[in-house]
Enzyme design. Structure first.
Site, PDB file in Angstrom:
ATOM      1  N   ILE A 102       1.009   6.833  -0.150  1.00 12.30           N
ATOM      2  CA  ILE A 102       0.331   5.824   0.802  1.00 12.30           C
ATOM      3  C   ILE A 102      -0.879   5.757   0.332  1.00 12.30           C
ATOM      4  O   ILE A 102      -1.922   6.499   0.213  1.00 12.30           O
ATOM      5  CB  ILE A 102       0.443   6.221   2.290  1.00 12.30           C
ATOM      6  CG1 ILE A 102       1.757   6.472   2.886  1.00 12.30           C
ATOM      7  CG2 ILE A 102      -0.405   5.385   3.228  1.00 12.30           C
ATOM      8  CD1 ILE A 102       1.682   7.355   4.301  1.00 12.30           C
ATOM      9  N   CYS A 103      -1.587   4.426   0.094  1.00 13.36           N
ATOM     10  CA  CYS A 103      -2.850   4.284  -0.361  1.00 13.36           C
ATOM     11  C   CYS A 103      -3.687   3.838   1.027  1.00 13.36           C
ATOM     12  O   CYS A 103      -3.657   2.797   1.575  1.00 13.36           O
ATOM     13  CB  CYS A 103      -2.928   3.071  -1.270  1.00 13.36           C
ATOM     14  SG  CYS A 103      -4.509   2.681  -1.651  1.00 13.36           S
ATOM     15  N   LEU A 104      -4.452   4.958   1.610  1.00 10.56           N
ATOM     16  CA  LEU A 104      -5.106   4.631   2.804  1.00 10.56           C
ATOM     17  C   LEU A 104      -6.468   5.535   2.715  1.00 10.56           C
ATOM     18  O   LEU A 104      -6.425   6.682   2.260  1.00 10.56           O
ATOM     19  CB  LEU A 104      -4.147   5.337   3.956  1.00 10.56           C
ATOM     20  CG  LEU A 104      -4.762   4.970   5.373  1.00 10.56           C
ATOM     21  CD1 LEU A 104      -4.719   3.657   5.986  1.00 10.56           C
ATOM     22  CD2 LEU A 104      -3.713   5.543   6.330  1.00 10.56           C
ATOM     23  N   ASN A 113       0.836  -1.077  -0.051  1.00 16.61           N
ATOM     24  CA  ASN A 113       0.140   0.048   0.063  1.00 16.61           C
ATOM     25  C   ASN A 113       0.884   0.994  -0.036  1.00 16.61           C
ATOM     26  O   ASN A 113       0.350   2.380   0.214  1.00 16.61           O
ATOM     27  CB  ASN A 113      -0.903  -0.143   1.189  1.00 16.61           C
ATOM     28  CG  ASN A 113      -1.694  -1.266   1.110  1.00 16.61           C
ATOM     29  OD1 ASN A 113      -1.487  -2.036   2.148  1.00 16.61           O
ATOM     30  ND2 ASN A 113      -2.785  -1.610   0.276  1.00 16.61           N
TER      31      ASN A 113
END
Length: 152
Positions: free
Chosen positions: A86-88, A79
């Protein structure tokens, strides 16, 4: 430079006076919207014993929009991409002005403890994770040792 909104001052004071375990966030003296962040890798994760450097920036329209956060330390994680992005969900679609800097940093720390290859940003890492999780975790541990462990 415009005065900082009270909210940012309050959040900053709280980060300093009531720090989150395993996380530091220090505002830059030149720009109080810019924070130098360190996050300890969670002990039960491949990132254990690592100390990861991040940068966090509060845009002018914060808290109506999410802070910009990225990893400066290289990390092998499905992620987090090579640029440290950041993939959040809480940094994108699920952002809410009710969230705070500390909430975001706790979410990032939790992401280290629970990588999600089904919502990847680094597709190659996610593929590795799905094909051979043991091997991916081993690589993540090696990268942590190589890039994130403080040398005495």
């Amino acid at each position: 430079m415009a005065a900082l909104p009270k909210r940012i001052i309050k959040e900053t004071e709280r980060l300093v006076s009531d720090p989150v375990p395993g996380i530091t966030a220090t505002p830059s003296e030149e720009n109080l919207r810019y924070f130098e962040v360190t996050i300890d890798g969670p002990s039960s994760s491949p990132y254990a014993n690592g100390v990861f450097q991040l940068e966090l920036y509060l845009p002018d329209d914060y808290p109506m929009c999410a802070p910009k956060v990225r990893f400066l330390t290289k990390i092998y994680h499905p992620n987090i991409d090579k640029l440290g992005r950041i993939c959040l969900d809480v940094l994108k679609d699920n952002w809410s002005p009710a969230l705070q800097i500390r909430t975001i940093l706790l979410s990032i720390q939790a992401l280290l403890g629970a990588p999600n290859p089904d919502d990847p940003l680094a597709n190659d890492v996610a593929e590795d994770w799905k094909k051979d999780e043991k091997k991916a975790i081993q690589i993540a541990q090696e990268w942590t040792q190589k890039y994130a462990v403080k040398k005495d």
